[in-house]
Design a protein around this motif. Structure first.
Motif, PDB file in Angstrom:
ATOM      1  N   ARG A 133     -35.140 -34.089  18.360  1.00 45.72           N
ATOM      2  CA  ARG A 133     -35.700 -33.429  19.547  1.00 45.72           C
ATOM      3  C   ARG A 133     -36.496 -34.409  20.394  1.00 45.72           C
ATOM      4  NH1 ARG A 133     -36.596 -28.007  20.360  1.00 45.72           N
ATOM      5  NH2 ARG A 133     -36.291 -27.565  18.130  1.00 45.72           N
ATOM      6  N   ILE A 135     -39.187 -34.027  23.757  1.00 43.16           N
ATOM      7  CA  ILE A 135     -39.934 -33.058  24.558  1.00 43.16           C
ATOM      8  C   ILE A 135     -40.706 -33.807  25.637  1.00 43.16           C
ATOM      9  CG2 ILE A 135     -41.660 -31.210  24.539  1.00 43.16           C
ATOM     10  CD1 ILE A 135     -41.157 -30.918  21.523  1.00 43.16           C
ATOM     11  N   ARG A 167     -30.627 -33.795  28.211  1.00 44.84           N
ATOM     12  CA  ARG A 167     -30.220 -32.704  27.306  1.00 44.84           C
ATOM     13  C   ARG A 167     -28.697 -32.633  27.206  1.00 44.84           C
ATOM     14  NH1 ARG A 167     -32.425 -27.666  25.502  1.00 44.84           N
ATOM     15  NH2 ARG A 167     -30.962 -25.930  25.515  1.00 44.84           N
ATOM     16  N   LYS A 176     -31.908 -31.826  20.596  1.00 46.76           N
ATOM     17  CA  LYS A 176     -32.442 -30.892  21.577  1.00 46.76           C
ATOM     18  C   LYS A 176     -33.406 -31.614  22.520  1.00 46.76           C
ATOM     19  CE  LYS A 176     -32.156 -26.870  18.497  1.00 46.76           C
ATOM     20  NZ  LYS A 176     -31.567 -27.607  17.345  1.00 46.76           N
ATOM     21  N   ASN A 178     -36.367 -30.552  25.475  1.00 47.85           N
ATOM     22  CA  ASN A 178     -37.151 -29.472  26.082  1.00 47.85           C
ATOM     23  C   ASN A 178     -38.042 -30.020  27.186  1.00 47.85           C
ATOM     24  OD1 ASN A 178     -37.420 -29.012  22.801  1.00 47.85           O
ATOM     25  ND2 ASN A 178     -36.625 -27.238  23.880  1.00 47.85           N
ATOM     26  N   ALA A 213     -41.514 -25.601  19.881  1.00 44.99           N
ATOM     27  CA  ALA A 213     -40.418 -25.550  20.848  1.00 44.99           C
ATOM     28  C   ALA A 213     -39.117 -25.116  20.180  1.00 44.99           C
ATOM     29  CB  ALA A 213     -40.235 -26.918  21.504  1.00 44.99           C
TER      30      ALA A 213
END
Length: 244
Positions: A133, A135, A167, A176, A178, A213
């Motif tokens: 991920r 962010i 993304r 992922k 975010n 998230a």
């Protein structure tokens, strides 16, 4: 007792108020944290003052605008992250930004260019098979251009678009991405500004949305800001022009 996840989160710009709350919450969830900032002394004091498990926190020097140092910084990380969070930010008043390009340039460098520089390096490291991920902290100021803050807002709009494309780029690797699209927070960056008190969020509240998230690309903490976000997205340009 919190279970050790065996996972590491890299927080870039870790001296912000929100980032510091993220450090606490990630540790409580069982993560190890690499906290990266120019002000390492402040981070060391924060860890000591909050009696955090020092074995769970590695503090490193990181300068978002020293682009040439980013590859070396990443290569020398003691462990490659499962999660990377970019929280660095810089703000100057719109009128000042219009008159003095130095402040504008600093916002561009911290809010967008520095983020793209380091996050590209992280994202393109295919040898880090456990990256799951990325962010980024963006802002509602970047949703629509408004005359009171469009210079700052333009840097956040650019960052949001970058994250949206990232993304898509990383989807095939199941990574992922975010974007936290946030409103007013009670932080150092907003000190001295005249803000609507009922709309101000606390740093730990925003941090909770970062640490937890999910799959959605856009995360807007607080139902009031969700309403404002939707209104800004659909408002005709003629009405946006009447906003401060």
């Amino acid at each position: 007792m919190n279970q050790n996840t065996g996972k590491t989160v890299l927080i870039l710009g870790a001296n912000s108020d929100v980032a510091k709350q993220c450090i606490i919450q990630y540790i409580h969830k069982g993560f190890s944290v690499i906290a990266a900032s120019r002000d390492t002394d402040s981070l060391e004091k924060f860890v000591a003052d909050n009696r955090l498990d020092a074995s769970k926190v590695i503090i490193l020097y990181f300068d978002a605008v020293d682009f040439d140092s980013h590859q070396k910084f990443y290569d020398e990380l003691p462990v490659k992250p499962h999660i990377a969070v970019y929280t660095a930010g810089f703000l100057v008043d719109n009128e000042k930004a219009m008159k003095d390009f130095k402040g504008t340039h600093q916002m561009m460098q911290v809010n967008y260019m520095g983020a793209v520089s380091i996050l590209n390096i992280i994202a393109m490291d295919h040898s880090n098979s456990h990256l799951e991920r990325i962010i980024g902290l963006s802002s509602l100021s970047g949703v629509r251009g408004r005359k009171s803050n469009f210079v700052y807002g333009s840097t956040k709009a650019a960052f949001t678009q970058y994250l949206a494309g990232l993304r898509q780029e990383l989807a095939s690797r199941k990574i992922k991405v975010n974007a936290l699209v946030i409103g007013y927070i009670r932080t150092k960056i907003n000190e001295g500004l005249q803000l609507n008190e009922s709309l101000i969020m606390e740093p730990d509240y925003v941090a909770k949305h970062i640490v937890n998230a999910g799959n959605s690309f856009t995360i807007v903490p607080n139902f009031k800001w969700k309403i404002i976000y939707v209104i800004l997205k659909i408002l005709p340009e003629s009405l946006v022009a009447k906003l401060p």
